[in-house]
Design an enzyme around this catalytic site. Structure first.
Site, short mmCIF file in Angstrom:
data_model
loop_
_atom_site.label_atom_id
_atom_site.label_comp_id
_atom_site.label_asym_id
_atom_site.label_seq_id
_atom_site.Cartn_x
_atom_site.Cartn_y
_atom_site.Cartn_z
N ASP A 1 104.85 44.06 16.59
CA ASP A 1 104.62 46.05 16.84
C ASP A 1 103.19 45.83 17.92
O ASP A 1 102.48 45.09 17.87
CB ASP A 1 104.40 46.62 15.93
N1 URA Z 1 105.91 42.11 10.64
C1 URA Z 1 105.56 43.44 10.59
O1 URA Z 1 105.49 44.05 10.39
N2 URA Z 1 105.31 43.89 11.94
C2 URA Z 1 104.90 43.06 12.97
O2 URA Z 1 104.43 42.98 14.30
C3 URA Z 1 104.82 41.74 12.70
C4 URA Z 1 105.79 41.14 11.80
#
Ligand code: URA
Length: 245
Positions: free
Chosen positions: A104
């Site tokens: 993310d």
């Molecule tokens: N899980 C998440 O919620 N976000 C990420 O960036 C990676 C795994």
């Protein structure tokens, strides 16, 4: 910056000598313009065409990046934000690298980059069991019971997550927060955030600390290094093998 004939040779179109002949014969365009000058240098963003076919480097490359927060894990962003590709060193732009899976915008840590689509599919496709370890700072005081729930599977969007390993790294009573480690062998959309929210401990900060055996040790945020042949092999083996430690 790189000489045009050297770049053409690296794309496998011809030897450097032959590439020079092609340039002389007016068969080569850079950004739509015919180039006949022999010492002409190109940079990462230039598009080279030979007889109207765009060249691409065939050489496969594999990197690990210490992804900073505030950077998108895709090749381009319609809102014009920084991406993991836009922060790469100039000399790597010609390789058409892409991220292996996603982190993310507000997650930092280990992110692999490659131009090998098959490698990417093996590592993050639906049959992969490659372990990925995350450290999440979450709201509230996490208990052993919360950890058991995470480990045995929680429901997110009508899907029950696979069994996994989790642990309490620390509890900060004063700030009513905890740090939780979790090792997943799958990768659903926002999986860690969704799992933590499902047990009543929303994520405040998330870091991926390993991807298989790869970490960001020695890399400053935004920096990359090339993976070794041994690391590449281990990633492929760990993605598929059962009972791999
Ligand atoms: N899980 C998440 O919620 N976000 C990420 O960036 C990676 C795994």
């Amino acid at each position: 910056m790189e000489r045009l004939q050297k770049y053409m040779a690296r794309c496998g179109i011809a030897s450097r000598r032959k590439a020079e002949d092609m340039i002389r014969e007016g068969k080569v365009k850079v950004n739509g313009e015919v180039i006949t000058e022999m010492g002409y240098k190109i940079s990462g963003n230039d598009i080279v065409e030979v007889e109207d076919k765009v060249l691409e480097i065939k050489e496969k490359r594999y990197f690990v990046m210490n992804k900073p927060r505030g950077v998108i894990s895709s090749s381009n962003d319609e809102k014009g934000r920084q991406t993991v590709i836009s922060i790469l060193p100039q000399e790597l732009r010609n390789y058409r690298l892409f991220p292996v899976g996603r982190l993310d915008y507000d997650t930092k840590g280990v992110l692999l980059l490659t131009n090998d689509g098959e490698f990417m599919n093996t590592l993050v496709g639906p049959t992969s069991i490659l372990p990925k370890e995350y450290l999440a700072r979450v709201e509230g005081e996490v208990t052993k019971n919360d950890i058991l729930q995470l480990e045995s599977g929680v429901e997110i969007d009508g899907y029950t997550t696979r069994r996994c390993k989790a642990y309490i790294a620390s509890v900060d009573r004063k700030n009513n927060s905890s740090s939780v480690g979790i090792i997943l062998r799958e990768g659903k959309y926002h999986q860690v955030k969704q799992m933590m929210a499902a047990i009543g401990h929303p994520v405040k900060r998330l870091t991926r600390i390993s991807f298989g055996e790869i970490t960001v040790e020695g890399l400053a945020e935004g920096e990359i290094r090339e993976l070794t042949p041994h690391e590449i092999k281990r990633l492929l083996v760990q993605s598929q093998a059962k009972n791999v430690k």
